[in-house]
Motif scaffolding. Structure first.
Motif, PDB file in Angstrom:
ATOM      1  N   GLY A   1     -36.145 -24.938  14.934  1.00  0.00           N
ATOM      2  CA  GLY A   1     -35.905 -26.234  14.309  1.00  0.00           C
ATOM      3  C   GLY A   1     -35.536 -27.267  15.356  1.00  0.00           C
ATOM      4  O   GLY A   1     -35.048 -26.930  16.443  1.00  0.00           O
ATOM      5  N   LEU A   2     -35.741 -28.514  15.035  1.00  0.00           N
ATOM      6  CA  LEU A   2     -35.360 -29.598  15.948  1.00  0.00           C
ATOM      7  C   LEU A   2     -33.881 -29.536  16.330  1.00  0.00           C
ATOM      8  O   LEU A   2     -33.553 -29.719  17.500  1.00  0.00           O
ATOM      9  CB  LEU A   2     -35.724 -30.952  15.339  1.00  0.00           C
ATOM     10  N   PRO A   3     -32.962 -29.246  15.392  1.00  0.00           N
ATOM     11  CA  PRO A   3     -31.556 -29.148  15.801  1.00  0.00           C
ATOM     12  C   PRO A   3     -31.343 -28.111  16.903  1.00  0.00           C
ATOM     13  O   PRO A   3     -30.571 -28.339  17.830  1.00  0.00           O
ATOM     14  CB  PRO A   3     -30.833 -28.743  14.509  1.00  0.00           C
ATOM     15  N   ASP A   4     -32.030 -26.978  16.816  1.00  0.00           N
ATOM     16  CA  ASP A   4     -31.882 -25.946  17.840  1.00  0.00           C
ATOM     17  C   ASP A   4     -32.442 -26.393  19.181  1.00  0.00           C
ATOM     18  O   ASP A   4     -31.981 -25.959  20.232  1.00  0.00           O
ATOM     19  CB  ASP A   4     -32.581 -24.649  17.410  1.00  0.00           C
ATOM     20  N   LEU A   5     -33.433 -27.259  19.148  1.00  0.00           N
ATOM     21  CA  LEU A   5     -34.052 -27.717  20.388  1.00  0.00           C
ATOM     22  C   LEU A   5     -33.128 -28.636  21.173  1.00  0.00           C
ATOM     23  O   LEU A   5     -33.216 -28.706  22.389  1.00  0.00           O
ATOM     24  CB  LEU A   5     -35.362 -28.459  20.066  1.00  0.00           C
ATOM     25  N   VAL A   6     -32.232 -29.327  20.492  1.00  0.00           N
ATOM     26  CA  VAL A   6     -31.346 -30.280  21.183  1.00  0.00           C
ATOM     27  C   VAL A   6     -29.922 -29.743  21.345  1.00  0.00           C
ATOM     28  O   VAL A   6     -29.064 -30.443  21.858  1.00  0.00           O
ATOM     29  CB  VAL A   6     -31.321 -31.657  20.474  1.00  0.00           C
ATOM     30  N   GLN A   7     -29.691 -28.493  20.919  1.00  0.00           N
ATOM     31  CA  GLN A   7     -28.371 -27.891  21.070  1.00  0.00           C
ATOM     32  C   GLN A   7     -28.480 -26.659  21.951  1.00  0.00           C
ATOM     33  O   GLN A   7     -29.568 -26.143  22.196  1.00  0.00           O
ATOM     34  CB  GLN A   7     -27.796 -27.499  19.702  1.00  0.00           C
ATOM     35  N   SER A   8     -27.329 -26.151  22.398  1.00  0.00           N
ATOM     36  CA  SER A   8     -27.338 -24.947  23.229  1.00  0.00           C
ATOM     37  C   SER A   8     -27.854 -23.768  22.414  1.00  0.00           C
ATOM     38  O   SER A   8     -27.670 -23.713  21.205  1.00  0.00           O
ATOM     39  CB  SER A   8     -25.931 -24.656  23.753  1.00  0.00           C
ATOM     40  N   PRO A   9     -28.522 -22.796  23.089  1.00  0.00           N
ATOM     41  CA  PRO A   9     -29.183 -21.720  22.361  1.00  0.00           C
ATOM     42  C   PRO A   9     -28.254 -20.647  21.788  1.00  0.00           C
ATOM     43  O   PRO A   9     -28.706 -19.791  21.062  1.00  0.00           O
ATOM     44  CB  PRO A   9     -30.119 -21.116  23.409  1.00  0.00           C
ATOM     45  N   GLU A  10     -26.956 -20.663  22.106  1.00  0.00           N
ATOM     46  CA  GLU A  10     -26.075 -19.626  21.596  1.00  0.00           C
ATOM     47  C   GLU A  10     -25.900 -19.769  20.088  1.00  0.00           C
ATOM     48  O   GLU A  10     -25.489 -20.825  19.614  1.00  0.00           O
ATOM     49  CB  GLU A  10     -24.683 -19.696  22.255  1.00  0.00           C
ATOM     50  N   PRO A  11     -26.214 -18.696  19.321  1.00  0.00           N
ATOM     51  CA  PRO A  11     -26.043 -18.786  17.869  1.00  0.00           C
ATOM     52  C   PRO A  11     -24.558 -18.834  17.507  1.00  0.00           C
ATOM     53  O   PRO A  11     -23.737 -18.150  18.097  1.00  0.00           O
ATOM     54  CB  PRO A  11     -26.694 -17.502  17.342  1.00  0.00           C
ATOM     55  N   LYS A  12     -24.223 -19.677  16.533  1.00  0.00           N
ATOM     56  CA  LYS A  12     -22.845 -19.804  16.072  1.00  0.00           C
ATOM     57  C   LYS A  12     -22.861 -19.832  14.552  1.00  0.00           C
ATOM     58  O   LYS A  12     -23.704 -20.476  13.954  1.00  0.00           O
ATOM     59  CB  LYS A  12     -22.219 -21.103  16.595  1.00  0.00           C
ATOM     60  N   ALA A  13     -21.886 -19.143  13.940  1.00  0.00           N
ATOM     61  CA  ALA A  13     -21.801 -19.148  12.483  1.00  0.00           C
ATOM     62  C   ALA A  13     -21.394 -20.532  11.993  1.00  0.00           C
ATOM     63  O   ALA A  13     -21.861 -20.995  10.961  1.00  0.00           O
ATOM     64  CB  ALA A  13     -20.801 -18.100  12.008  1.00  0.00           C
ATOM     65  N   VAL A  14     -20.528 -21.198  12.748  1.00  0.00           N
ATOM     66  CA  VAL A  14     -20.068 -22.533  12.395  1.00  0.00           C
ATOM     67  C   VAL A  14     -20.306 -23.446  13.587  1.00  0.00           C
ATOM     68  O   VAL A  14     -19.901 -23.135  14.703  1.00  0.00           O
ATOM     69  CB  VAL A  14     -18.562 -22.534  12.037  1.00  0.00           C
ATOM     70  N   LYS A  15     -20.983 -24.557  13.361  1.00  0.00           N
ATOM     71  CA  LYS A  15     -21.236 -25.521  14.429  1.00  0.00           C
ATOM     72  C   LYS A  15     -20.584 -26.841  14.053  1.00  0.00           C
ATOM     73  O   LYS A  15     -20.854 -27.385  12.993  1.00  0.00           O
ATOM     74  CB  LYS A  15     -22.744 -25.745  14.616  1.00  0.00           C
ATOM     75  N   VAL A  16     -19.741 -27.328  14.912  1.00  0.00           N
ATOM     76  CA  VAL A  16     -19.052 -28.599  14.679  1.00  0.00           C
ATOM     77  C   VAL A  16     -19.606 -29.613  15.670  1.00  0.00           C
ATOM     78  O   VAL A  16     -19.681 -29.342  16.864  1.00  0.00           O
ATOM     79  CB  VAL A  16     -17.526 -28.460  14.858  1.00  0.00           C
ATOM     80  N   THR A  17     -19.994 -30.775  15.157  1.00  0.00           N
ATOM     81  CA  THR A  17     -20.418 -31.873  16.022  1.00  0.00           C
ATOM     82  C   THR A  17     -19.392 -32.985  15.858  1.00  0.00           C
ATOM     83  O   THR A  17     -19.242 -33.543  14.772  1.00  0.00           O
ATOM     84  CB  THR A  17     -21.817 -32.392  15.627  1.00  0.00           C
ATOM     85  N   ARG A  18     -18.686 -33.276  16.928  1.00  0.00           N
ATOM     86  CA  ARG A  18     -17.661 -34.314  16.888  1.00  0.00           C
ATOM     87  C   ARG A  18     -18.309 -35.693  17.011  1.00  0.00           C
ATOM     88  O   ARG A  18     -19.443 -35.832  17.502  1.00  0.00           O
ATOM     89  CB  ARG A  18     -16.669 -34.126  18.036  1.00  0.00           C
ATOM     90  N   THR A  19     -17.590 -36.723  16.598  1.00  0.00           N
ATOM     91  CA  THR A  19     -18.067 -38.095  16.712  1.00  0.00           C
ATOM     92  C   THR A  19     -18.506 -38.366  18.142  1.00  0.00           C
ATOM     93  O   THR A  19     -17.777 -38.059  19.085  1.00  0.00           O
ATOM     94  CB  THR A  19     -16.952 -39.087  16.315  1.00  0.00           C
ATOM     95  N   GLY A  20     -19.704 -38.900  18.282  1.00  0.00           N
ATOM     96  CA  GLY A  20     -20.231 -39.230  19.606  1.00  0.00           C
ATOM     97  C   GLY A  20     -20.983 -38.097  20.284  1.00  0.00           C
ATOM     98  O   GLY A  20     -21.548 -38.287  21.356  1.00  0.00           O
ATOM     99  N   GLU A  21     -20.997 -36.899  19.682  1.00  0.00           N
ATOM    100  CA  GLU A  21     -21.668 -35.755  20.300  1.00  0.00           C
ATOM    101  C   GLU A  21     -23.089 -35.527  19.783  1.00  0.00           C
ATOM    102  O   GLU A  21     -23.788 -34.662  20.299  1.00  0.00           O
ATOM    103  CB  GLU A  21     -20.862 -34.470  20.064  1.00  0.00           C
ATOM    104  N   GLY A  22     -23.525 -36.270  18.774  1.00  0.00           N
ATOM    105  CA  GLY A  22     -24.873 -36.090  18.247  1.00  0.00           C
ATOM    106  C   GLY A  22     -25.934 -36.495  19.266  1.00  0.00           C
ATOM    107  O   GLY A  22     -25.663 -37.268  20.190  1.00  0.00           O
ATOM    108  N   ALA A  23     -27.120 -35.972  19.089  1.00  0.00           N
ATOM    109  CA  ALA A  23     -28.233 -36.263  20.001  1.00  0.00           C
ATOM    110  C   ALA A  23     -28.927 -37.555  19.584  1.00  0.00           C
ATOM    111  O   ALA A  23     -29.478 -37.641  18.483  1.00  0.00           O
ATOM    112  CB  ALA A  23     -29.233 -35.110  20.000  1.00  0.00           C
TER     113      ALA A  23
END
Length: 200
Positions: free
Chosen positions: A66-88
């Motif tokens: 998926g596009l989200p996986d392409l712009v994030q680190s490849p390590e799988p996580k059960a919970v992913k938190v994106t803080r303000t200002g961290e979006g791609a």
């Protein structure tokens, strides 16, 4: 490219190359599967350009991620938190517009969550996504005009629209004020066609 865009381009390029090599695909094979030129793919992998959202979607679909996986680190996580200002930030304009991918789920059922800002006069035209893609948009600020195939919808604060993302569509702001909206994109079966091709 500014530093943040360059950092994101480098991360995307590394991830594309990693996913391509993991699948033992040549540049030519991925370029053909994604419907992009070999030169474009080389530029993406070497982070010498800032590819369009449409190009990134074609590449991610061809890789089966998926596009989200392409712009994030490849390590799988059960919970992913994106803080303000961290979006791609995957789209920006001179008028102050920005398309920020703030999060998403993993394949095969991919949901992307976007935070969009359109400056005065901004328009983002999107080509048709993969078959079955759905989009859900809600206006948070200003007025947003959504074009879906031949139809046009003018939305005010609080209004929402659900539409097929597998047809050409656009988001625009014809006013003199900033407009902002949240967008969820659902893609079904990301990578399933790629897996079937490999299983054959």
């Amino acid at each position: 490219m500014d530093e943040n865009i360059a950092t994101l381009a480098t991360a995307i390029g590394s991830r594309v190359k990693h996913e391509r090599l993991t699948r033992r695909m040549t540049l030519d094979q991925l370029a053909e599967a994604a419907g992009v030129s070999r030169r474009m793919l080389i530029n993406v992998e070497q982070a010498t350009m800032n590819p369009s959202v449409g190009t990134l979607l074609r590449i991610s679909d061809a890789l089966g991620v998926g596009l989200p996986d392409l712009v994030q680190s490849p390590e799988p996580k059960a919970v992913k938190v994106t803080r303000t200002g961290e979006g791609a930030v995957l789209w920006s304009s001179e008028a102050g517009g920005r398309g920020i991918l703030v999060g998403g789920t993993e394949p095969p059922e991919v949901v992307e969550l976007w935070d969009w800002t359109l400056g005065p006069g901004d328009e983002h035209a999107s080509e048709a996504h993969t078959s079955g893609t759905k989009e859900l948009l809600q206006v948070q600020q200003g007025t947003v005009t959504v074009g879906v195939a031949e139809q046009t919808f003018v939305l005010e604060v609080g209004d929402s629209v659900t539409f097929p993302g597998d047809v050409a569509h656009s988001y625009s702001n014809s006013t003199t004020e900033l407009a902002r909206f949240s967008l969820a994109v659902f893609e079904r079966g990301v990578g399933s066609g790629h897996r079937e091709a490999n299983d054959a």
